[in-house]
Design a protein around this motif. Structure first.
Motif, PDB file in Angstrom:
ATOM      1  N   PRO A 223       0.802  -1.236   0.000  1.00 53.27           N
ATOM      2  CA  PRO A 223       0.000   0.000   0.000  1.00 53.27           C
ATOM      3  C   PRO A 223       0.830   1.279   0.000  1.00 53.27           C
ATOM      4  CG  PRO A 223      -0.876  -1.567   1.589  1.00 53.27           C
ATOM      5  CD  PRO A 223       0.425  -2.124   1.110  1.00 53.27           C
ATOM      6  N   THR A 224       2.108   1.190   0.373  1.00 52.08           N
ATOM      7  CA  THR A 224       2.940   2.388   0.380  1.00 52.08           C
ATOM      8  C   THR A 224       3.128   2.959  -1.021  1.00 52.08           C
ATOM      9  OG1 THR A 224       4.922   0.992   0.292  1.00 52.08           O
ATOM     10  CG2 THR A 224       4.192   1.741   2.468  1.00 52.08           C
ATOM     11  N   VAL A 225       2.907   2.140  -2.062  1.00 52.27           N
ATOM     12  CA  VAL A 225       3.028   2.647  -3.438  1.00 52.27           C
ATOM     13  C   VAL A 225       1.658   2.905  -4.058  1.00 52.27           C
ATOM     14  CG1 VAL A 225       5.214   1.420  -3.738  1.00 52.27           C
ATOM     15  CG2 VAL A 225       3.102   0.369  -4.554  1.00 52.27           C
ATOM     16  N   ASP A 226       0.587   2.767  -3.262  1.00 53.31           N
ATOM     17  CA  ASP A 226      -0.765   2.923  -3.816  1.00 53.31           C
ATOM     18  C   ASP A 226      -0.962   4.307  -4.438  1.00 53.31           C
ATOM     19  OD1 ASP A 226      -3.767   1.941  -3.852  1.00 53.31           O
ATOM     20  OD2 ASP A 226      -3.809   3.971  -3.041  1.00 53.31           O
ATOM     21  N   LEU A 227      -0.576   5.337  -3.722  1.00 57.67           N
ATOM     22  CA  LEU A 227      -0.748   6.699  -4.226  1.00 57.67           C
ATOM     23  C   LEU A 227       0.038   6.903  -5.507  1.00 57.67           C
ATOM     24  CD1 LEU A 227      -1.699   9.615  -4.027  1.00 57.67           C
ATOM     25  CD2 LEU A 227       0.139  10.032  -2.371  1.00 57.67           C
ATOM     26  N   SER A 228       1.284   6.463  -5.538  1.00 57.62           N
ATOM     27  CA  SER A 228       2.111   6.609  -6.742  1.00 57.62           C
ATOM     28  C   SER A 228       1.519   5.836  -7.910  1.00 57.62           C
ATOM     29  CB  SER A 228       3.533   6.118  -6.453  1.00 57.62           C
ATOM     30  OG  SER A 228       4.143   6.881  -5.432  1.00 57.62           O
ATOM     31  N   LEU A 229       0.996   4.661  -7.646  1.00 54.25           N
ATOM     32  CA  LEU A 229       0.388   3.860  -8.708  1.00 54.25           C
ATOM     33  C   LEU A 229      -0.827   4.555  -9.298  1.00 54.25           C
ATOM     34  CD1 LEU A 229       0.234   1.216 -10.303  1.00 54.25           C
ATOM     35  CD2 LEU A 229      -1.052   0.222  -8.389  1.00 54.25           C
ATOM     36  N   ARG A 230      -1.640   5.169  -8.447  1.00 53.54           N
ATOM     37  CA  ARG A 230      -2.845   5.857  -8.937  1.00 53.54           C
ATOM     38  C   ARG A 230      -2.495   7.097  -9.759  1.00 53.54           C
ATOM     39  NH1 ARG A 230      -5.843   7.520  -4.281  1.00 53.54           N
ATOM     40  NH2 ARG A 230      -7.519   8.105  -5.695  1.00 53.54           N
TER      41      ARG A 230
ATOM     42  N   PHE B 215      -0.272   7.097 -12.041  1.00 51.95           N
ATOM     43  CA  PHE B 215      -0.144   6.555 -13.390  1.00 51.95           C
ATOM     44  C   PHE B 215      -1.505   6.129 -13.947  1.00 51.95           C
ATOM     45  CE2 PHE B 215       4.238   5.846 -11.905  1.00 51.95           C
ATOM     46  CZ  PHE B 215       4.955   6.328 -12.992  1.00 51.95           C
ATOM     47  N   MET B 216      -2.299   5.472 -13.105  1.00 52.15           N
ATOM     48  CA  MET B 216      -3.549   4.877 -13.579  1.00 52.15           C
ATOM     49  C   MET B 216      -4.708   5.861 -13.590  1.00 52.15           C
ATOM     50  SD  MET B 216      -2.035   2.187 -14.165  1.00 52.15           S
ATOM     51  CE  MET B 216      -3.438   1.531 -15.046  1.00 52.15           C
TER      52      MET B 216
ATOM     53  N   GLU C 199       8.259   9.899  -6.650  1.00 50.43           N
ATOM     54  CA  GLU C 199       9.312  10.917  -6.651  1.00 50.43           C
ATOM     55  C   GLU C 199      10.687  10.275  -6.843  1.00 50.43           C
ATOM     56  OE1 GLU C 199      10.642  14.685  -6.923  1.00 50.43           O
ATOM     57  OE2 GLU C 199       8.555  14.009  -6.837  1.00 50.43           O
ATOM     58  N   ASN C 200      10.957   9.177  -6.154  1.00 47.76           N
ATOM     59  CA  ASN C 200      12.230   8.480  -6.352  1.00 47.76           C
ATOM     60  C   ASN C 200      12.384   7.997  -7.783  1.00 47.76           C
ATOM     61  OD1 ASN C 200      12.985   8.832  -3.701  1.00 47.76           O
ATOM     62  ND2 ASN C 200      12.372   6.782  -3.046  1.00 47.76           N
ATOM     63  N   LEU C 201      11.302   7.482  -8.344  1.00 48.83           N
ATOM     64  CA  LEU C 201      11.344   6.982  -9.715  1.00 48.83           C
ATOM     65  C   LEU C 201      11.623   8.108 -10.706  1.00 48.83           C
ATOM     66  CD1 LEU C 201      10.921   4.784 -11.841  1.00 48.83           C
ATOM     67  CD2 LEU C 201       8.439   5.166 -11.644  1.00 48.83           C
ATOM     68  N   LEU C 202      10.935   9.226 -10.564  1.00 49.49           N
ATOM     69  CA  LEU C 202      11.130  10.350 -11.494  1.00 49.49           C
ATOM     70  C   LEU C 202      12.524  10.957 -11.344  1.00 49.49           C
ATOM     71  CD1 LEU C 202       7.647  12.122 -11.240  1.00 49.49           C
ATOM     72  CD2 LEU C 202       8.460  10.552 -13.014  1.00 49.49           C
TER      73      LEU C 202
ATOM     74  N   LEU D 285       2.685  13.789 -13.900  1.00 49.85           N
ATOM     75  CA  LEU D 285       2.566  12.799 -12.829  1.00 49.85           C
ATOM     76  C   LEU D 285       2.667  13.459 -11.456  1.00 49.85           C
ATOM     77  CD1 LEU D 285       4.757   9.991 -14.433  1.00 49.85           C
ATOM     78  CD2 LEU D 285       2.279   9.903 -14.056  1.00 49.85           C
ATOM     79  N   ARG D 286       3.529  14.452 -11.335  1.00 50.93           N
ATOM     80  CA  ARG D 286       3.651  15.156 -10.050  1.00 50.93           C
ATOM     81  C   ARG D 286       2.376  15.923  -9.714  1.00 50.93           C
ATOM     82  NH1 ARG D 286       9.402  15.932 -11.649  1.00 50.93           N
ATOM     83  NH2 ARG D 286      10.674  14.853 -10.050  1.00 50.93           N
ATOM     84  N   LYS D 287       1.720  16.465 -10.716  1.00 47.53           N
ATOM     85  CA  LYS D 287       0.456  17.163 -10.457  1.00 47.53           C
ATOM     86  C   LYS D 287      -0.611  16.173  -9.989  1.00 47.53           C
ATOM     87  CE  LYS D 287      -2.158  18.652 -13.817  1.00 47.53           C
ATOM     88  NZ  LYS D 287      -2.688  19.467 -14.949  1.00 47.53           N
ATOM     89  N   ASN D 288      -0.679  15.008 -10.619  1.00 43.51           N
ATOM     90  CA  ASN D 288      -1.616  13.983 -10.166  1.00 43.51           C
ATOM     91  C   ASN D 288      -1.340  13.597  -8.717  1.00 43.51           C
ATOM     92  OD1 ASN D 288      -3.016  13.870 -12.548  1.00 43.51           O
ATOM     93  ND2 ASN D 288      -2.413  11.781 -13.092  1.00 43.51           N
ATOM     94  N   TYR D 289      -0.063  13.520  -8.369  1.00 46.79           N
ATOM     95  CA  TYR D 289       0.315  13.166  -6.998  1.00 46.79           C
ATOM     96  C   TYR D 289      -0.209  14.200  -6.011  1.00 46.79           C
ATOM     97  CZ  TYR D 289       3.234  11.422  -3.174  1.00 46.79           C
ATOM     98  OH  TYR D 289       3.667  10.898  -1.979  1.00 46.79           O
ATOM     99  N   GLU D 290      -0.075  15.461  -6.359  1.00 49.35           N
ATOM    100  CA  GLU D 290      -0.531  16.514  -5.447  1.00 49.35           C
ATOM    101  C   GLU D 290      -2.053  16.505  -5.302  1.00 49.35           C
ATOM    102  OE1 GLU D 290       0.370  21.250  -4.588  1.00 49.35           O
ATOM    103  OE2 GLU D 290       1.134  20.281  -6.408  1.00 49.35           O
TER     104      GLU D 290
END
Length: 338
Positions: A257-264, A266-267, A300-303, A327-332
């Motif tokens: 789940p720690t990557v759930d936000l990052s995955l969303r 992209f998706m 963020e680490n990936l980018l 992708l960073r905007k989606n994250y925010e």
């Protein structure tokens, strides 16, 4: 403001646990008239219980506090008592006391049947929640604050733009009244959505050594799942609440789940009007995103890594470099605020 007792109805069945994978033994699905709201409050008042006080902090907000009268609690029923063997733990060593639970109830989703507001739907879900889910544990109800969507809409105009059911309606005063009668604190913070308030209070509860159960169908809360944070979701198709744990998440998504936000990021999130990256890079799918995130840990680490060296196939590398700002905007937009 959580120092009050929580006199919820006494459960008529043996206490279920969140570790159970079988549906809870709930009443059959049926239409409940609006008059069912009154029995919810009446049943709560008829079975007073006392709970240990828990103190949380909230930002300047609209907070409705329950009364603080002291009420003595009756002895637990036989079904709730632990056996001597259970208390002894492994090898007759003293068992470690389990952590207490605090429930956060995301109220707005259970106030609808389909796209229409429904007091009977609220009364039914609330009665099932008290009787079969929260049991003796304290509950805090959370509503969206005024203007809670504005911050994200400034970042992304399409955010929840297609939703009309919640715009301008606020919390129904009758719903709030029922919750107050059940001694459930009601929290609203202007300028923030209920998700942000729950995320903030969840962090505080965990720091105090409790577990958290978030009662909501909103998948935004999956980014909070851990060993000590679970979800319990209302399932309209079967008319029951169902627990969703870390084990369920890993089985469903094949990642942590720690990557759930990052995955969303992209998706995307179609329900919230947040587009994914597929319309910009159709060949970049979930499998590629999960593989890269499991390796690098976060978006963020990936980018940052992709900016200085190759992290995958050429096509994936081009997407990460070209659409990093997107992708960073989606994250925010998708991250829950504290």
């Amino acid at each position: 403001f959580l120092s009050a007792p929580y006199p919820h109805p006494q459960p008529p069945h043996p206490l279920p646990t969140e570790s159970s994978t079988m549906p809870l033994p709930l009443p059959a699905v049926g239409t409940v008239p609006a008059s069912a709201i009154a029995p919810v409050a009446a049943a709560a008042a008829a079975a007073p219980l006392r709970y240990r006080p828990i103190r949380l902090r909230a930002s300047p907000s609209t907070v409705s506090s329950p009364s603080t009268s002291a009420i003595s609690s009756p002895p637990p029923p036989p079904s709730a008592r632990h056996s001597r063997k259970h208390l002894a733990g492994r090898g007759d060593a003293p068992a470690r006391p389990s952590k207490g639970r605090v429930f956060f109830l995301d109220v707005n989703p259970i106030c609808f049947r389909g796209s229409q507001r429904s007091l009977s739907a609220f009364a039914r879900w609330l009665a099932l929640f008290f009787t079969h889910v929260s049991l003796r544990d304290p509950v805090v109800a959370v509503f969206d604050g005024a203007g809670g969507n504005e911050y994200r809409r400034r970042l992304l105009p399409s955010y929840k733009a297609h939703r009309t059911r919640g715009v301008g309606t606020g919390a129904d005063s009758r719903v709030v009244d029922v919750l107050r009668e059940c001694n459930v604190p009601v929290v609203q913070v202007d300028g923030y959505e209920a998700d942000d308030v729950v995320a903030t209070l969840t962090e505080q509860v965990l720091q105090k050594g409790y577990r958290v159960v978030i009662a909501s169908p909103d998948k935004d809360f999956k980014q909070l799942i851990s060993e000590d944070v679970q979800l319990v979701m209302p399932i309209p198709e079967i008319g029951r609440w169902s627990f969703y744990t870390l084990r369920h998440y890993v089985a469903q998504y094949k990642c942590d789940p720690t990557v759930d936000l990052s995955l969303r990021c992209f998706m995307g999130d179609e329900a919230d009007g947040v587009p994914g990256i597929q319309h910009l890079a159709p060949g970049f799918g979930r499998k590629t995103a999960v593989k890269l995130l499991n390796k690098h840990g976060s978006l963020e680490n990936l980018l940052n890594t992709a900016a200085v060296r190759t992290v995958g196939k050429e096509y994936a590398q081009d997407v990460l470099v070209k659409h990093a700002d997107y992708l960073r905007k989606n994250y925010e937009v998708l991250s829950l605020k504290r």
